[in-house]
Design an enzyme around this catalytic site. Structure first.
Site, PDB file in Angstrom:
ATOM      1  CD  GLU A 130      22.614  23.596 -18.039  1.00  0.00           C
ATOM      2  OE1 GLU A 130      21.427  23.256 -18.099  1.00  0.00           O
ATOM      3  OE2 GLU A 130      22.960  24.791 -17.904  1.00  0.00           O
ATOM      4  CD  GLU A 131      27.258  18.787 -20.717  1.00  0.00           C
ATOM      5  OE1 GLU A 131      26.121  19.144 -21.073  1.00  0.00           O
ATOM      6  OE2 GLU A 131      27.510  17.653 -20.305  1.00  0.00           O
ATOM      7  N   GLY A 180      14.393  22.995 -21.457  1.00  0.00           N
ATOM      8  CA  GLY A 180      14.721  24.339 -20.965  1.00  0.00           C
ATOM      9  C   GLY A 180      15.974  24.913 -21.586  1.00  0.00           C
ATOM     10  CG  ASP A 199      17.117  18.714 -27.634  1.00  0.00           C
ATOM     11  OD1 ASP A 199      17.730  19.120 -26.652  1.00  0.00           O
ATOM     12  OD2 ASP A 199      17.186  17.525 -28.053  1.00  0.00           O
ATOM     13  CE  LYS A 258      14.168  33.580 -14.171  1.00  0.00           C
ATOM     14  NZ  LYS A 258      14.817  33.266 -12.913  1.00  0.00           N
ATOM     15  CE  LYS A 307      21.875  26.426 -14.525  1.00  0.00           C
ATOM     16  NZ  LYS A 307      21.298  25.735 -15.673  1.00  0.00           N
ATOM     17  CG  PHE A 351       6.185  17.296 -27.053  1.00  0.00           C
ATOM     18  CD1 PHE A 351       6.785  16.855 -28.223  1.00  0.00           C
ATOM     19  CD2 PHE A 351       5.387  18.433 -27.111  1.00  0.00           C
ATOM     20  CE1 PHE A 351       6.600  17.521 -29.431  1.00  0.00           C
ATOM     21  CE2 PHE A 351       5.184  19.107 -28.309  1.00  0.00           C
ATOM     22  CZ  PHE A 351       5.793  18.648 -29.471  1.00  0.00           C
ATOM     23  CG  LEU A 352       5.711  15.659 -20.644  1.00  0.00           C
ATOM     24  CD1 LEU A 352       5.245  15.861 -19.207  1.00  0.00           C
ATOM     25  CD2 LEU A 352       6.984  16.456 -20.888  1.00  0.00           C
ATOM     26  CD  GLU A 369      12.615  24.241 -10.954  1.00  0.00           C
ATOM     27  OE1 GLU A 369      12.001  24.930 -10.114  1.00  0.00           O
ATOM     28  OE2 GLU A 369      13.759  24.513 -11.352  1.00  0.00           O
TER      29      GLU A 369
HETATM   30  N1  LIG Z   1      14.026  30.324 -18.327  1.00  0.00           N
HETATM   31  C1  LIG Z   1      13.593  29.863 -17.191  1.00  0.00           C
HETATM   32  O1  LIG Z   1      12.773  30.493 -16.525  1.00  0.00           O
HETATM   33  C2  LIG Z   1      14.089  28.525 -16.707  1.00  0.00           C
HETATM   34  C3  LIG Z   1      13.429  27.899 -15.646  1.00  0.00           C
HETATM   35  C4  LIG Z   1      13.892  26.644 -15.240  1.00  0.00           C
HETATM   36  C5  LIG Z   1      14.969  26.062 -15.859  1.00  0.00           C
HETATM   37  N2  LIG Z   1      15.597  26.715 -16.886  1.00  0.00           N
HETATM   38  C6  LIG Z   1      16.749  26.105 -17.549  1.00  0.00           C
HETATM   39  O2  LIG Z   1      16.314  24.882 -18.166  1.00  0.00           O
HETATM   40  C7  LIG Z   1      17.407  23.999 -18.271  1.00  0.00           C
HETATM   41  C8  LIG Z   1      16.956  22.611 -17.911  1.00  0.00           C
HETATM   42  O3  LIG Z   1      15.933  22.225 -18.783  1.00  0.00           O
HETATM   43  P1  LIG Z   1      15.497  20.705 -19.006  1.00  0.00           P
HETATM   44  O4  LIG Z   1      15.451  20.013 -17.714  1.00  0.00           O
HETATM   45  O5  LIG Z   1      14.290  20.750 -19.841  1.00  0.00           O
HETATM   46  O6  LIG Z   1      16.759  20.064 -19.749  1.00  0.00           O
HETATM   47  P2  LIG Z   1      17.231  19.889 -21.272  1.00  0.00           P
HETATM   48  O7  LIG Z   1      16.791  21.019 -22.104  1.00  0.00           O
HETATM   49  O8  LIG Z   1      18.694  19.617 -21.195  1.00  0.00           O
HETATM   50  O9  LIG Z   1      16.499  18.554 -21.766  1.00  0.00           O
HETATM   51  C9  LIG Z   1      16.742  17.359 -21.104  1.00  0.00           C
HETATM   52  C10 LIG Z   1      17.096  16.189 -22.016  1.00  0.00           C
HETATM   53  O10 LIG Z   1      15.920  15.624 -22.518  1.00  0.00           O
HETATM   54  C11 LIG Z   1      15.973  15.501 -23.936  1.00  0.00           C
HETATM   55  N3  LIG Z   1      14.598  15.691 -24.371  1.00  0.00           N
HETATM   56  C12 LIG Z   1      13.892  16.830 -24.352  1.00  0.00           C
HETATM   57  N4  LIG Z   1      12.613  16.594 -24.662  1.00  0.00           N
HETATM   58  C13 LIG Z   1      12.492  15.287 -24.908  1.00  0.00           C
HETATM   59  C14 LIG Z   1      11.414  14.435 -25.268  1.00  0.00           C
HETATM   60  N5  LIG Z   1      10.171  14.905 -25.390  1.00  0.00           N
HETATM   61  N6  LIG Z   1      11.657  13.128 -25.461  1.00  0.00           N
HETATM   62  C15 LIG Z   1      12.917  12.627 -25.293  1.00  0.00           C
HETATM   63  N7  LIG Z   1      13.962  13.352 -24.929  1.00  0.00           N
HETATM   64  C16 LIG Z   1      13.759  14.680 -24.740  1.00  0.00           C
HETATM   65  C17 LIG Z   1      16.962  16.541 -24.367  1.00  0.00           C
HETATM   66  O11 LIG Z   1      17.611  16.170 -25.567  1.00  0.00           O
HETATM   67  C18 LIG Z   1      17.945  16.532 -23.216  1.00  0.00           C
HETATM   68  O12 LIG Z   1      18.883  15.510 -23.375  1.00  0.00           O
HETATM   69  C19 LIG Z   1      18.509  24.545 -17.392  1.00  0.00           C
HETATM   70  O13 LIG Z   1      19.543  25.061 -18.206  1.00  0.00           O
HETATM   71  C20 LIG Z   1      17.845  25.670 -16.615  1.00  0.00           C
HETATM   72  O14 LIG Z   1      18.733  26.726 -16.336  1.00  0.00           O
HETATM   73  C21 LIG Z   1      15.173  27.916 -17.315  1.00  0.00           C
HETATM   74 ZN   LIG Z   2      14.821  26.102 -11.502  1.00  0.00          ZN
END
Ligand SMILES: NC(=O)c1ccc[n+]([C@@H]2O[C@H](COP(=O)([O-])OP(=O)(O)OC[C@H]3O[C@@H](n4cnc5c(N)ncnc54)[C@H](O)[C@@H]3O)[C@@H](O)[C@H]2O)c1
Ligand SMILES: [Zn+2]
Length: 455
Positions: A144-145, A177, A113, A214, A223, A241-242, A256
């Site tokens: 997401e977009e 994600g 990313d 998935k 979605k 990382f968090l 979640e």
């Molecule tokens: N495959 C699956 O089983 C599954 C399960 C749940 C969700 N998802 C999918 O996951 C997506 C959501 O994921 P998300 O919430 O991780 O969002 P995301 O991937 O959009 O990340 C969120 C934001 O945080 C930033 N970021 C990421 N890690 C960072 C870090 N360590 N430090 C600073 N910034 C950071 C990214 O650039 C982004 O702007 C959705 O599209 C959803 O459909 C998939």
């Molecule tokens: Zn979910």
């Protein structure tokens, strides 16, 4: 079973079961279930069933496919002395030994990313350089977009220009994600299936997207409409990382986690009720937080329970053949809501709004007490999650449930909490219940998208 002759009205049918055995580099059918293993090199788990009728002949192939993947919680993943990132997916000790002994450079194609790359790029590059890896890092705006087939194709073109050996060089995805879902789909398409590794950098992907099978991208304004059920070879989880993640995205991931707590684990609910705010404040990081050992223990307990409860639900149903899934809680109305208001609500936030409404449905059906309902809403508000949204209208709820009926074998299969930390699936919630729950939900919670319940 052997040969069976069936008389079926006026048609005669001959059914035969074959095992498959290998001898001298070739596979052959062997009549029946039981094969003398001493006379062949190998017996396959696959079977062929042949049915001959007067009209036609049909061969039915039953081919059990086993997926094996690892989810590893680790520390200091980008420390050059830690070889988990490069070798942690290998289970065979002999293969591991051989790789370590040979002086050949490892090759890795890494998609990361773009925002994560800005922060962790130098560390990642140093890690790869120190370990003498031949690498390509592709940093992309995986938002997401942008979660679309275009992005998948862009990645595939780059992979195609890299000298990747799909037997030995897993593709690595590092990000939230969105990044993990897109790269997973690209990997499952490249040469029909190339192994890949997930490194989650958000809380949501740490406890959810990394744990299952998935992959997917959005399509036709829906979605994750295109995707595959192909798990990664391994997911490597590092909480550090968090520390750079925004507060809102920590809260997003907690939704979640709360989902698993509400449907499966009262202990996790009580932990989040008591310590959810602390986990949010500290971003699950023990150092410099002042909470020390207590936080470390709480954070690892919370992620551990969230991951194991998720694995319990996913492992026996990896391809979601069983439509009765408790993990769908919070995911009946949220997909439509999320797409409708994109990008103003994050995934976990939309899920939380869905869960909040469903808690009212449970209360209305007499499955939850008023006190339990209030405790759940208070816990959500305490973790700074939205519990109401004006775009979540009765029309949207009804349309989502209609859609669910269509894609869920004619049943709505609505997971509802039936107490704290347990849930069951219901198919018979009346419109009257849905509507009165909706009215109460709006009356009590629509105050500036916060709650009337004291947090
Ligand atoms: N495959 C699956 O089983 C599954 C399960 C749940 C969700 N998802 C999918 O996951 C997506 C959501 O994921 P998300 O919430 O991780 O969002 P995301 O991937 O959009 O990340 C969120 C934001 O945080 C930033 N970021 C990421 N890690 C960072 C870090 N360590 N430090 C600073 N910034 C950071 C990214 O650039 C982004 O702007 C959705 O599209 C959803 O459909 C998939
Ligand atoms: Zn979910």
């Amino acid at each position: 079973m052997g040969k069976v002759h069936l008389q079926d009205n006026d048609t005669t049918e001959k059914k035969t079961e074959f095992s498959l055995v290998r001898a001298k580099d070739t596979w052959r059918r062997k009549l029946g279930k039981n094969v003398n293993k001493d006379t062949v090199d190998c017996v396959s788990a696959a079977k062929i069933y042949e049915v001959v009728t007067v009209k036609d002949t049909t061969w039915t192939v039953v081919c059990p496919i086993v997926f094996t993947y690892k989810v590893t919680e680790t520390q200091d993943l980008l420390d050059p002395n830690n070889d988990t990132l490069l070798l942690g997916h290998i289970s065979d000790p002999q293969q591991l030994e051989e790789i370590k002994k040979s002086n050949k450079s490892l090759q890795r194609f890494i998609v990361v990313d773009q925002e994560v790359y800005k922060i962790y790029g130098p560390k990642l590059t140093e890690y790869l350089e120190t370990n003498n890896v031949l690498y390509k890092i592709l940093a992309l705006p995986t938002t997401e977009e942008n979660k679309s087939m275009d992005m998948v194709l862009k990645i595939l073109e780059e992979i195609n220009n890299f000298p990747l050996d799909r037997r030995t060089d897993p593709i690595i995805a590092i990000g939230g994600g969105v990044c993990l879902d897109i790269v997973g789909l690209a990997a499952s398409l490249y040469r029909r299936r190339t192994p890949y590794i997930r490194i989650p950098t958000t809380l949501l992907s740490y406890i959810d997207a990394s744990v299952g099978a998935k992959t997917g991208v959005n399509f036709a304004n829906c979605k994750n409409k295109l995707g595959a059920y192909i798990p990664p070879t391994a997911a490597f989880l590092d909480l550090s990382f968090l520390q750079t993640l925004s507060r809102r995205h920590i809260s997003n991931g907690l939704a979640e986690m709360l989902k698993m707590a509400l449907v499966k684990h009262r202990g996790l609910f009580e932990l989040l009720e008591k310590h959810g705010r602390m986990l949010l404040d500290t971003k699950f990081q023990a150092h410099n937080s002042g909470y020390g050992q207590n936080l470390l223990q709480t954070a690892s307990q919370a992620t551990h329970i969230a991951i194991t409860t998720m694995l319990e639900e996913l492992a026996p149903n990896l391809w979601e053949d069983d439509l009765n899934r408790l993990v769908d809680f919070g995911h009946l109305i949220s997909p439509a809501l999320e797409m409708k208001v994109l990008p103003s609500l994050l995934h976990g936030e939309a899920v939380n709004i869905d869960m909040s409404y469903m808690v009212y449905v449970s209360k209305e059906r007499g499955l939850l007490s008023e006190e339990e309902k209030q405790r759940i809403i208070r816990c959500m508000v305490g973790m700074e999650l939205p519990v109401w949204n004006k775009e979540c209208t009765m029309e949207l709820i009804q349309a989502s449930l209609q859609d669910r009926l269509k894609h869920s074998g004619g049943l709505v299969r609505m997971p509802l909490p039936v107490g704290l930390g347990q849930a069951e699936i219901f198919n018979n919630t009346s419109y009257e219940i849905l509507h009165s729950a909706y009215e109460k939900w709006c009356d009590e919670l629509n105050v500036s998208s916060g709650s009337n319940c004291d947090p």
